[in-house]
Design an enzyme around this catalytic site. Structure first.
Site, PDB file in Angstrom:
ATOM      1  N   TYR A  55      -0.525 -10.959  -9.247  1.00  0.00           N
ATOM      2  CA  TYR A  55      -1.659 -10.970  -8.436  1.00  0.00           C
ATOM      3  C   TYR A  55      -2.827 -12.113  -8.415  1.00  0.00           C
ATOM      4  O   TYR A  55      -3.810 -12.103  -9.160  1.00  0.00           O
ATOM      5  CB  TYR A  55      -2.248  -9.631  -8.810  1.00  0.00           C
ATOM      6  CG  TYR A  55      -1.618  -8.597  -8.616  1.00  0.00           C
ATOM      7  CD1 TYR A  55      -0.640  -8.388  -8.053  1.00  0.00           C
ATOM      8  CD2 TYR A  55      -2.224  -7.105  -8.970  1.00  0.00           C
ATOM      9  CE1 TYR A  55       0.094  -7.008  -7.581  1.00  0.00           C
ATOM     10  CE2 TYR A  55      -1.670  -5.939  -8.744  1.00  0.00           C
ATOM     11  CZ  TYR A  55      -0.206  -6.018  -8.086  1.00  0.00           C
ATOM     12  OH  TYR A  55       0.148  -4.708  -7.757  1.00  0.00           O
ATOM     13  N   GLY A  56      -2.323 -13.036  -7.630  1.00  0.00           N
ATOM     14  CA  GLY A  56      -3.276 -14.205  -7.666  1.00  0.00           C
ATOM     15  C   GLY A  56      -2.471 -15.441  -8.418  1.00  0.00           C
ATOM     16  O   GLY A  56      -2.249 -15.119  -9.694  1.00  0.00           O
TER      17      GLY A  56
END
Length: 338
Positions: A55-56
């Site tokens: 996530y990122g």
């Protein structure tokens, strides 16, 4: 049904908080805004948090570093949060990787980046068809036995895979199954997944309950999506499919208007309540919503109860409507329910 569910030996609310949006955007959100939203979630009892190793991808602007900063700033939250973290993906090739070496590296990386000594729930994002489940789950069991993982969560998998996970790991080590569930993602009620989860008493962590924002009614055309937004690649958001899928939003808005709530609140209420009406009425669902603004978080956590007649009306809509286009796109669509 109870408003509490046990995950990894701890109680969580039937609404949880998805963290991907904080670090999955093409811009940086200040920590002060992130922390305010997280605290609002906790203050309403939504203490089951869902994060992901991917996530990122910009260290240190990824989800795991963000969590470490949050827990450093708010140490009182450490014992309140039950944290689930997904891994098992090679994000460069966009393919699953559940090899023993990759899983060990991911688990160690998650522990190091978050600064925690245990992952409450470790989730493998997609089934890796190149690796026998026994090999992948053996690694998971090793970390459970050492106390570094509290429990396991398969994701976007088939009923057969859930049964195998129960056979290999034992039902007591499987805390939930993460799946997309919403008014336009109801496949689990048709492909045996909901049935097996109810059979074993395994809760479903239902992510994207608002169809990645589509079902909120905030988008009136495909052009409303900002440049660089990942959703532009998703089949259901493509211009040729958008207007067809907007019909569902318009029908939901009609019920919400009569109810005196937002379309978002109506869609979330349906996900919260559908488990009690499906099968034998014992399907446990933890709704996992995502929002970046404190006001959005508060709105989504306002309790809305749908009557039986309102649920019946929605069921009628779902029987007459079929979304156009897949939930993802290309080869990512082929990874579902493996």
């Amino acid at each position: 049904m109870s408003d509490k569910i046990t995950i990894a030996g701890r109680e969580v609310g039937t609404t949880g908080f998805g963290l991907m949006a904080f670090t999955g955007r093409p811009f940086i959100i200040p920590d002060a805004e992130i922390f305010a939203s997280i605290n609002t979630s906790l203050s309403h009892g939504a203490n089951f948090f869902v994060s992901g190793e991917f996530y990122g991808l910009r260290d240190p602007a990824d989800n795991l570093h963000m969590l470490k900063r949050y827990f450093t700033a708010h140490p009182e939250a450490v014992d309140k949060v039950v944290l689930s973290v997904k891994a098992g993906m090679n994000w460069v090739t966009r393919t699953p990787d559940s090899s023993p070496a990759a899983l060990r590296a991911s688990i160690d990386n998650i522990l190091e980046k978050t600064g925690r000594d245990r992952i409450d729930v470790f989730c493998i994002a997609r089934v890796d068809k190149t690796i026998p489940l026994e090999e992948s789950y053996k690694v998971v069991k090793e970390y459970i036995d050492t106390g570094k993982i509290g429990s396991f969560c398969p994701s976007e998998c088939s009923a057969e895979t859930i049964r195998k996970a129960v056979d290999i790991l034992g039902k007591e080590n499987i805390s939930c199954v993460e799946l997309e569930v919403s008014l336009w993602a109801t496949e689990i009620f048709e492909n045996g997944v909901a049935e097996v989860c109810e059979e074993f008493g395994i809760p479903i962590a239902a992510y994207s309950p608002l169809g990645r924002g589509f079902l909120t009614g905030q988008f009136k055309s495909a052009d409303d999506l900002p440049e660089g937004d990942m959703r532009k690649h998703f089949d259901r958001f493509k211009p040729e499919n958008f207007d067809k899928n907007l019909r569902l939003v318009e029908m939901v808005e009609g019920i919400a208007g009569r109810k005196g709530c937002t379309s978002s609140q109506l869609g979330l209420a349906w996900v919260r309540q559908v488990g009690g009406r499906w099968g034998k009425g014992g399907l446990k669902i933890i709704l996992i919503f995502g929002a970046t603004k404190q006001a959005q978080v508060a709105e989504n956590l306002q309790s809305v109860e749908l009557t039986d007649s309102e649920m019946d009306e929605i069921d009628g809509i779902l029987k007459s409507f079929k979304p156009t286009g897949g939930r993802y796109f290309g080869h990512l669509e082929g990874m579902l329910y493996q």
